[in-house]
Scaffold this active site. Structure first.
Site, PDB file in Angstrom:
ATOM      1  N   SER A 144      13.219 -41.446  44.795  1.00 44.98           N
ATOM      2  CA  SER A 144      12.534 -42.199  43.744  1.00 44.98           C
ATOM      3  C   SER A 144      11.049 -42.188  44.095  1.00 44.98           C
ATOM      4  CB  SER A 144      13.049 -43.649  43.755  1.00 44.98           C
ATOM      5  OG  SER A 144      12.214 -44.512  43.018  1.00 44.98           O
ATOM      6  N   TYR A 157      15.310 -51.539  48.093  1.00 52.95           N
ATOM      7  CA  TYR A 157      15.469 -50.284  47.343  1.00 52.95           C
ATOM      8  C   TYR A 157      14.464 -49.251  47.842  1.00 52.95           C
ATOM      9  CZ  TYR A 157      15.803 -47.198  43.240  1.00 52.95           C
ATOM     10  OH  TYR A 157      15.974 -46.119  42.398  1.00 52.95           O
TER      11      TYR A 157
HETATM   12  N1  LIG Z   1      16.614 -44.986  36.142  1.00 47.80           N
HETATM   13  C1  LIG Z   1      15.498 -44.968  36.844  1.00 47.80           C
HETATM   14  O1  LIG Z   1      14.448 -45.423  36.375  1.00 47.80           O
HETATM   15  C2  LIG Z   1      15.467 -44.372  38.223  1.00 47.80           C
HETATM   16  C3  LIG Z   1      14.231 -44.153  38.837  1.00 47.80           C
HETATM   17  C4  LIG Z   1      14.182 -43.592  40.109  1.00 47.80           C
HETATM   18  C5  LIG Z   1      15.368 -43.264  40.750  1.00 47.80           C
HETATM   19  N2  LIG Z   1      16.563 -43.509  40.149  1.00 47.80           N
HETATM   20  C6  LIG Z   1      17.770 -43.145  40.883  1.00 47.80           C
HETATM   21  O2  LIG Z   1      18.500 -42.231  40.103  1.00 47.80           O
HETATM   22  C7  LIG Z   1      19.890 -42.307  40.448  1.00 47.80           C
HETATM   23  C8  LIG Z   1      20.704 -42.419  39.185  1.00 47.80           C
HETATM   24  O3  LIG Z   1      20.313 -43.600  38.530  1.00 47.80           O
HETATM   25  P1  LIG Z   1      20.539 -43.869  36.971  1.00 47.80           P
HETATM   26  O4  LIG Z   1      19.294 -44.463  36.470  1.00 47.80           O
HETATM   27  O5  LIG Z   1      21.118 -42.659  36.309  1.00 47.80           O
HETATM   28  O6  LIG Z   1      21.600 -45.058  37.115  1.00 47.80           O
HETATM   29  P2  LIG Z   1      22.978 -45.390  36.382  1.00 47.80           P
HETATM   30  O7  LIG Z   1      23.293 -46.789  36.789  1.00 47.80           O
HETATM   31  O8  LIG Z   1      22.886 -45.051  34.944  1.00 47.80           O
HETATM   32  O9  LIG Z   1      23.980 -44.366  37.108  1.00 47.80           O
HETATM   33  C9  LIG Z   1      24.321 -44.508  38.453  1.00 47.80           C
HETATM   34  C10 LIG Z   1      25.735 -44.003  38.648  1.00 47.80           C
HETATM   35  O10 LIG Z   1      26.093 -44.141  40.031  1.00 47.80           O
HETATM   36  C11 LIG Z   1      27.434 -44.595  40.090  1.00 47.80           C
HETATM   37  N3  LIG Z   1      27.700 -45.281  41.350  1.00 47.80           N
HETATM   38  C12 LIG Z   1      27.193 -46.469  41.774  1.00 47.80           C
HETATM   39  N4  LIG Z   1      27.721 -46.781  42.962  1.00 47.80           N
HETATM   40  C13 LIG Z   1      28.575 -45.777  43.306  1.00 47.80           C
HETATM   41  C14 LIG Z   1      29.423 -45.542  44.419  1.00 47.80           C
HETATM   42  N5  LIG Z   1      29.511 -46.417  45.439  1.00 47.80           N
HETATM   43  N6  LIG Z   1      30.155 -44.397  44.454  1.00 47.80           N
HETATM   44  C15 LIG Z   1      30.080 -43.513  43.428  1.00 47.80           C
HETATM   45  N7  LIG Z   1      29.310 -43.694  42.332  1.00 47.80           N
HETATM   46  C16 LIG Z   1      28.569 -44.821  42.281  1.00 47.80           C
HETATM   47  C17 LIG Z   1      27.552 -45.548  38.909  1.00 47.80           C
HETATM   48  O11 LIG Z   1      28.911 -45.775  38.538  1.00 47.80           O
HETATM   49  C18 LIG Z   1      26.757 -44.824  37.837  1.00 47.80           C
HETATM   50  O12 LIG Z   1      27.568 -43.941  37.083  1.00 47.80           O
HETATM   51  C19 LIG Z   1      20.008 -43.482  41.414  1.00 47.80           C
HETATM   52  O13 LIG Z   1      20.049 -43.003  42.735  1.00 47.80           O
HETATM   53  C20 LIG Z   1      18.735 -44.263  41.169  1.00 47.80           C
HETATM   54  O14 LIG Z   1      18.366 -45.032  42.303  1.00 47.80           O
HETATM   55  C21 LIG Z   1      16.649 -44.057  38.899  1.00 47.80           C
END
Ligand SMILES: NC(=O)c1ccc[n+]([C@@H]2O[C@H](COP(=O)([O-])OP(=O)(O)OC[C@H]3O[C@@H](n4cnc5c(N)ncnc54)[C@H](O)[C@@H]3O)[C@@H](O)[C@H]2O)c1
Length: 253
Positions: A144, A157
């Site tokens: 991130s 985080y």
């Molecule tokens: N959305 C943002 O703004 C953003 C920004 C920077 C980084 N990220 C990172 O991107 C990645 C994806 O995030 P997103 O925004 O698509 O989130 P999201 O919540 O839409 O998707 C995350 C997925 O991870 C799965 N998950 C959670 N815990 C789990 C576990 N223990 N085992 C298996 N699966 C698990 C959830 O069920 C979900 O399907 C994450 O690592 C997040 O930290 C997101």
């Protein structure tokens, strides 16, 4: 420019939603077989179904990435199904904090570190031997912009995402001569369920999120998927240990 892939199979964790689902669909559009991994069986099966409906090949595997037994079995099942795993996108992650560092709880710390750090470490621990045995591969981990700098009121985080970059760089060096590349992608704010959950209570925060990006908007899941596919593609053959910010200019400040 179209991307070329010498591999055939891509595995995506956190594939039930958001960035993971978009990336699983993008790999499938390039003709790769996809192993969609998630804790959420309904969403993960939904992603696999979307791929199959579009004419692709996909398998959903339920797995909690914080549990070693689950991850080990998930990799066994993936190899059993498709014979190999050429690309792994370790993307499952959570964000649950809302306060300053001193307001955080031990439970929050353990939960965030468990999924974001231990989960990525466990996935790489069981993916690397598979890639070594087949003669190579590429891994992309989701960090991130909070892995590149401070994230006020999200200190755990931020620590977890800095750790993802540490794991990424170290693994990249360790396996550089084994035809295995390891990179990280560093999104800024992306329009996903995670973003909506964090901002639904206060629409002004959503507006602020847009303005803090020099390009004037938050990112799209497809824009992260494109970066992940590039890092896996043959075009990135000389790129390893890199943390690619896909952030609308946020880290240029
Ligand atoms: N959305 C943002 O703004 C953003 C920004 C920077 C980084 N990220 C990172 O991107 C990645 C994806 O995030 P997103 O925004 O698509 O989130 P999201 O919540 O839409 O998707 C995350 C997925 O991870 C799965 N998950 C959670 N815990 C789990 C576990 N223990 N085992 C298996 N699966 C698990 C959830 O069920 C979900 O399907 C994450 O690592 C997040 O930290 C997101």
């Amino acid at each position: 420019m179209s991307m070329t892939f010498s591999g055939q199979v891509a595995l995506v964790t956190g594939a039930a939603a958001g960035i993971g689902r978009a990336t699983a669909l993008a790999f499938a559009e390039q003709g790769l077989k996809v192993v969609a991994v998630d804790l959420d069986a309904e969403g993960g099966e939904g992603t696999a179904e979307l791929i199959r409906h579009a004419g692709g090949e996909a398998l959903f595997l339920r797995c909690d990435v914080t549990r070693e037994g689950d991850v080990q079995q998930m990799m066994v099942n993936a190899v059993e199904a498709y014979g190999r795993v050429d690309y792994a996108f370790n993307n499952a992650g959570i964000e649950i904090e809302k306060g300053r560092l001193a307001e955080g709880s031990e439970a929050e710390f353990d939960a965030i570190m468990g999924v974001n750090v231990k989960g990525v470490w466990l996935c790489m621990k069981y993916q690397l031997p598979v890639m070594l045995a087949q003669g190579g591969g590429a891994i992309v981990n989701t960090a991130s912009v909070a892995g590149l700098g401070a994230a006020p009121k999200m200190s755990i985080y931020a620590a977890s995402k800095h750790a993802v970059i540490g794991l990424t760089k170290s693994a990249a060096i360790e396996y550089a001569k084994k035809q295995i590349r390891v990179n990280a992608v560093c999104p800024a704010v992306i329009d996903t369920d995670m973003f909506r959950r964090a901002h639904e209570a206060d629409p002004r925060k959503a507006e602020f999120a847009a303005t803090m990006h020099p390009v004037g908007r938050i990112g799209k899941v497809e824009e992260i998927a494109a970066a992940v596919l590039y890092l896996c593609s043959d075009g990135a053959a000389f790129t390893t240990g890199h943390s690619l910010a896909v952030d609308g200019g946020v880290t240029a400040f």
